[in-house]
Design a protein around this motif. Structure first.
Motif, PDB file in Angstrom:
ATOM      1  N   LYS A   1      -7.120  19.325  -9.649  1.00  0.00           N
ATOM      2  CA  LYS A   1      -6.062  20.296  -9.404  1.00  0.00           C
ATOM      3  C   LYS A   1      -4.753  19.636  -8.965  1.00  0.00           C
ATOM      4  CE  LYS A   1      -7.876  24.224 -10.497  1.00  0.00           C
ATOM      5  NZ  LYS A   1      -7.238  25.095 -11.505  1.00  0.00           N
TER       6      LYS A   1
ATOM      7  N   VAL B   1       2.214  18.071  -7.982  1.00  0.00           N
ATOM      8  CA  VAL B   1       1.790  19.375  -7.460  1.00  0.00           C
ATOM      9  C   VAL B   1       0.288  19.351  -7.200  1.00  0.00           C
ATOM     10  CG1 VAL B   1       1.468  21.818  -7.999  1.00  0.00           C
ATOM     11  CG2 VAL B   1       3.611  20.686  -8.601  1.00  0.00           C
ATOM     12  N   HIS B   2      -0.097  19.844  -6.019  1.00  0.00           N
ATOM     13  CA  HIS B   2      -1.511  20.014  -5.691  1.00  0.00           C
ATOM     14  C   HIS B   2      -1.785  21.511  -5.652  1.00  0.00           C
ATOM     15  CE1 HIS B   2      -5.119  19.125  -2.799  1.00  0.00           C
ATOM     16  NE2 HIS B   2      -5.488  19.642  -3.967  1.00  0.00           N
ATOM     17  N   ASP B   3      -2.508  21.990  -6.637  1.00  0.00           N
ATOM     18  CA  ASP B   3      -2.860  23.403  -6.744  1.00  0.00           C
ATOM     19  C   ASP B   3      -4.062  23.673  -5.844  1.00  0.00           C
ATOM     20  OD1 ASP B   3      -3.569  25.956  -7.485  1.00  0.00           O
ATOM     21  OD2 ASP B   3      -4.153  25.440  -9.535  1.00  0.00           O
ATOM     22  N   ARG B   4      -3.776  24.115  -4.635  1.00  0.00           N
ATOM     23  CA  ARG B   4      -4.843  24.312  -3.643  1.00  0.00           C
ATOM     24  C   ARG B   4      -5.365  25.744  -3.620  1.00  0.00           C
ATOM     25  NH1 ARG B   4      -2.767  22.380   1.944  1.00  0.00           N
ATOM     26  NH2 ARG B   4      -5.001  22.344   2.421  1.00  0.00           N
TER      27      ARG B   4
ATOM     28  N   ASP C   1      -0.236  25.771  -1.896  1.00  0.00           N
ATOM     29  CA  ASP C   1      -0.030  24.601  -2.756  1.00  0.00           C
ATOM     30  C   ASP C   1       0.900  23.599  -2.085  1.00  0.00           C
ATOM     31  OD1 ASP C   1      -1.586  25.917  -4.588  1.00  0.00           O
ATOM     32  OD2 ASP C   1       0.103  26.634  -5.784  1.00  0.00           O
TER      33      ASP C   1
ATOM     34  N   ASP D   1       3.222  30.613  -6.878  1.00  0.00           N
ATOM     35  CA  ASP D   1       1.969  29.884  -7.011  1.00  0.00           C
ATOM     36  C   ASP D   1       2.073  28.916  -8.183  1.00  0.00           C
ATOM     37  OD1 ASP D   1      -0.735  29.258  -6.552  1.00  0.00           O
ATOM     38  OD2 ASP D   1      -1.380  30.648  -8.098  1.00  0.00           O
TER      39      ASP D   1
END
Length: 209
Positions: free
Chosen positions: A127, A152-155, A159, A195
């Motif tokens: 991610k 980008v870290h899609d948490r 994020d 998001d």
């Protein structure tokens, strides 16, 4: 019984027969779909062609979405990405396409800088995505035509975002920045402002002879 009554009765029976045939066809189609879905879940070889077809249609990697960064000041900072790596280019992240945009204002609706451009590289791992692009339009003349990078870290909940100029204080837009290079995703997205979605890259691992 009159001929008219007989004709009406025959027409009614034909209509019922046609309706029944349609329902049977629909039921068979539904069963086929359910069967295909069940086969896919159980790993049946019968579903392999369908699974392969779906896999071919899936792009190799992607980074999309827009959100504002968390700030304790009045600053209004927004990043927007629409980056994609087509399935046919799975082995070459530098063939990624798409757009990016970032805006940094001293306050909402206030003064500041902005830039937008075209994506020229995209790599994702799980991610986390790293992408770069060339600035094609901006109100900061010195950085136009240069390359900038983003991570980008899609948490899923909060994020995180990083950018190539994090260590120098401002977007230098250097043309010497290598493709797919950026900083760690150190900034947090402000809750409720947007998001980011990261599609994991299907890494083309080498195989033996």
């Amino acid at each position: 019984m009159s001929r008219t009554t007989t004709d009406r009765s025959l027409s009614r029976h034909r209509a019922l027969a046609v309706g029944a045939a349609l329902l049977m066809t629909a039921g068979a189609a539904g069963a086929a779909v359910a069967s295909d879905g069940d086969a896919a879940r159980t790993g049946s070889s019968a579903s392999a062609p369908h699974s392969a077809e779906r896999a071919e249609k899936r792009e190799a990697a992607a980074l999309t979405g827009s959100a504002k960064m968390y700030r304790k000041t009045t600053e209004d900072v927004t990043f927007t990405f629409d980056a994609h790596l087509a399935a046919r280019n799975n082995g070459d992240p530098s063939k990624a396409t798409g757009t990016f945009r970032f805006v940094h204002l001293d306050r909402p609706g206030g003064k500041g800088g902005w830039a937008k451009g075209r994506i020229d590289c995209l790599m994702t791992g799980g991610k986390v995505a790293t992408t770069t692009g060339i600035i094609t339009d901006t109100n900061i003349r010195e950085i136009k035509g240069g390359r900038v990078g983003f991570t980008v870290h899609d948490r899923g909940i909060t994020d995180r975002v990083g950018y190539s100029w994090a260590g120098v204080g401002g977007p230098d837009g250097t043309k010497n920045l290598p493709k797919c290079t950026s900083s760690a995703p150190h900034e947090k997205v402000r809750t409720g402002t947007g998001d980011f979605q990261v599609l994991p890259w299907k890494v083309p691992y080498p195989t033996g002879d």
